[in-house]
Write an enzyme that holds these catalytic residues in place. Structure first.
Site, short mmCIF file in Angstrom:
data_model
loop_
_atom_site.label_atom_id
_atom_site.label_comp_id
_atom_site.label_asym_id
_atom_site.label_seq_id
_atom_site.Cartn_x
_atom_site.Cartn_y
_atom_site.Cartn_z
N HIS A 190 -0.48 5.64 1.86
CA HIS A 190 -0.86 4.75 2.96
C HIS A 190 -1.08 3.31 2.52
CE1 HIS A 190 -1.67 4.00 7.03
NE2 HIS A 190 -2.42 5.05 7.32
N ASP A 197 2.84 3.03 6.36
CA ASP A 197 1.95 3.26 7.50
C ASP A 197 2.39 4.49 8.29
OD1 ASP A 197 0.35 1.06 6.92
OD2 ASP A 197 1.67 -0.30 8.01
#
Length: 455
Positions: free
Chosen positions: A427, A431
Site C-alpha cells: 500500500h 492503492d
C-alpha cells in the site's frame, strides 16, 4: 598429462565473489565430469561447483572460508592428454563451466533476490572484506549492511570461525544478545554540554522496540525440531516482507468455465503435439502478464522514495519442494512468450525445482509473483509479497458452484467453474483502486477465454 584450472563460475546477477565453505573432494581424489567439487556461499545462495572435466584433483587453491572472485581459479585438476600450460586451459574455462545448480536446502527464497530492508539504517561507509586482521565473507558483509552495522562495530564482534572470522551465527548471536542495550550504554557525547544542548528536544523518530517472543513450555511428549537453513531463510524473508510492506489484499471470484472446458478438450492433443502437459498455471500467468501490460505500475519496486518501474515482466511461480519448503523460480520475459512458451517454461522450472537443479539466475530477478494455492485444495489465501516486489497473486481451487448467468432469455441458474483470485499488494505504492482493478482485469481475461483458440 595436462592440468586444468577449475574456475569459480558466474554465481548469479550482481554476484562478484563467493566464500568457500566446504571442499567435497580432497587432493588425490578422482573426479568425474559434472561431479560437484566444492561448496561455495554468496550473499544470495549456497551452491555446489561441478567440474566440467574428468581427472584427478591435484591442488586446492582456496582454503575453506577463503573469499574468491568470480572467474578466478580455485583448484587444479590433472586430466588425460598432452601437457598444456594451465593459463591457456583457464582461458576457456569460464565458457565451459555450467552455472552451478542451487542446492534446495541452501536457497535464499526470492525466492534469490536481494532482500529489501527499508527499515534498517545503512552504514555510512561500505564494509571492507579485510579489516582488523580478518576476512569478512559476502554473506556477513550483506547481513551487516542490512542490520546497519558499520565497519568499526563489526570489527568488535567476536568471531567463532577460522582465525577468528565472523560467521552468520556470530552476527545473529550479536543481534539477539542485546545490541541495542550495548548501544544505550555508550556515552551519549564526548563534548562538554552547551547552552543549546541543554534545551530539551523531542526525538525525531524513536525506533520501535522489538517484542520479545513469549516463553514456550515444552511438555514431555513434545518434539523439538531444529529449522533447516532454507526454512530459516524463508522465515527471515517473510518477516522482513511484513515489516517492510503494509499489505492489503483484494479478492475477485473468476468464472473459469470457458478455461476449464477448453483445457479439457485440448489437453490430450496439446501433449501429443507439443510433448507438454498444460495446467492452469500457465493460463493464469498469461492473464497476469496481459494485466501487467494494462497496469504497468504493478510491475515496480521501491528504492527508498524512488519507484523503479521495470521494463521486463518476469513472473515468479511459487513451487513447493518435496522437503516441504518453498522456492520461487522465475519465468523471465514472460510477455515475450506464447502460451506454449509459458507452459514449457513453467513445466521445466517446476520439474527442476523438485529435483534441486535450479541455477541462481533462475530464482532471481522476479518482478511479480503467482502462487497457486488451489493445488492444495485451498479456495483462497492472503499471500505475503516476495520482496522487493510490490504485489503477489494467489489462485485458489477451481470449484463447481451454482451461479446466476445472464442469457438473451433472461437470468438463469447454472453450474459454473469458479476460482478466487487473491491479490496482496504494497500500500506504500499500490492503492486500493489500482490493486483492485488489476485483479479484476486478470479475472476478465480468464472469463473471456476463446473456446476456439488454437493450440
Amino acid at each position: 598429462m595436462a592440468q586444468f584450472e577449475l574456475i569459480l563460475p558466474k554465481m548469479g546477477e550482481s554476484v562478484a565473489e563467493a566464500t568457500v565453505t566446504n571442499w567435497l573432494k580432497n587432493v588425490g581424489d578422482v573426479i568425474d565430469a559434472e561431479e560437484s567439487v566444492v561448496e561455495v556461499a554468496t550473499d544470495k545462495v549456497d551452491s555446489e561447483v561441478p567440474s566440467p572435466v574428468s581427472g584427478t584433483l591435484v591442488k586446492i587453491l582456496v582454503d575453506v572460508n577463503g573469499v574468491v572472485e568470480v572467474g578466478s581459479p580455485i583448484a587444479i585438476i590433472e586430466v588425460e592428454g598432452e601437457g598444456e600450460d594451465s593459463g591457456s586451459t583457464a582461458a576457456s574455462a569460464p565458457e565451459s563451466i555450467p552455472e552451478p545448480a542451487v542446492a534446495a536446502t541452501e536457497i535464499e527464497v526470492q525466492v534469490a533476490a536481494a532482500v529489501a530492508t527499508v527499515s534498517a539504517p545503512e552504514p555510512s561507509a561500505p564494509i571492507s572484506k579485510n579489516s582488523n586482521g580478518r576476512f569478512y565473507s559476502p554473506l556477513v558483509r550483506s547481513m551487516a549492511k542490512e542490520e546497519g552495522i558499520g565497519q568499526s562495530e563489526l570489527d568488535q564482534i567476536p568471531g567463532s570461525g577460522k582465525e577468528g572470522r565472523v560467521t552468520k551465527k556470530d552476527i545473529i548471536a550479536y543481534l539477539e544478545g542485546g545490541r541495542q542495550a550495548k548501544a544505550d550504554q555508550a556515552p551519549a557525547a564526548s563534548a562538554a554540554p552547551t547552552a543549546a544542548a541543554a534545551v530539551p528536544t523531542a526525538p525525531a523518530s524513536a525506533p520501535t522496540p522489538k517484542t520479545a517472543a513469549p516463553a514456550i513450555n515444552v511438555g514431555s511428549g513434545d518434539e523439538i525440531i531444529e529449522m533447516d537453513r532454507m526454512r530459516k531463510l524463508i522465515a527471515d524473508h517473510m518477516v522482513n516482507s511484513v515489516q517492510t510492506s503494509p499489505h492489503v489484499t483484494s479478492f475477485v471470484e473468476a468464472d473459469m468455465t470457458k478455461v476449464v472446458l477448453w483445457r479439457n478438450r485440448v489437453k490430450g492433443e496439446f501433449q501429443k503435439k507439443h510433448g507438454e502437459k498444460i495446467t492452469f498455471t500457465p493460463i493464469i500467468m498469461e492473464a497476469i502478464v496481459k494485466a501487467i501490460q494494462d497496469f504497468p505500475m504493478i510491475n515496480v519496486s521501491i528504492d527508498g522514495t524512488k519507484i523503479i518501474k521495470h521494463g521486463n515482466i518476469n513472473v515468479g511461480m511459487a513451487a513447493a519442494l518435496p522437503s516441504g519448503n518453498l522456492i520461487v523460480p522465475v519465468v523471465k520475459n514472460a510477455d515475450q512468450l506464447s502460451l506454449l512458451g509459458i507452459t514449457k517454461a513453467v513445466n521445466d522450472l517446476a520439474n527442476r525445482a523438485r529435483n534441486n537443479q535450479l541455477k541462481p539466475d533462475e530464482i532471481s530477478g522476479g518482478t511479480y509473483t503467482l502462487t497457486n494455492v488451489g493445488t492444495f485444495g485451498n479456495v483462497m489465501g492472503t499471500p505475503i509479497i516476495n520482496q522487493p516486489q510490490v504485489a503477489i497473486m494467489a489462485a485458489g481451487a477451481i470449484v463447481k458452484k451454482p451461479a446466476v448467468i445472464e442469457t438473451p432469455e433472461g437470468d438463469m441458474i447454472a453450474v459454473r467453474h469458479k476460482m478466487f483470485l487473491s491479490h496482496s499488494y504494497d500500500h506504500r505504492v499500490v492503492d486500493g483502486a489500482l490493486g483492485g482493478m488489476f485483479v479484476k482485469r486478470v479475472a476478465e481475461y480468464l472469463e473471456s477465454w476463446d473456446l476456439d483458440r488454437e493450440i
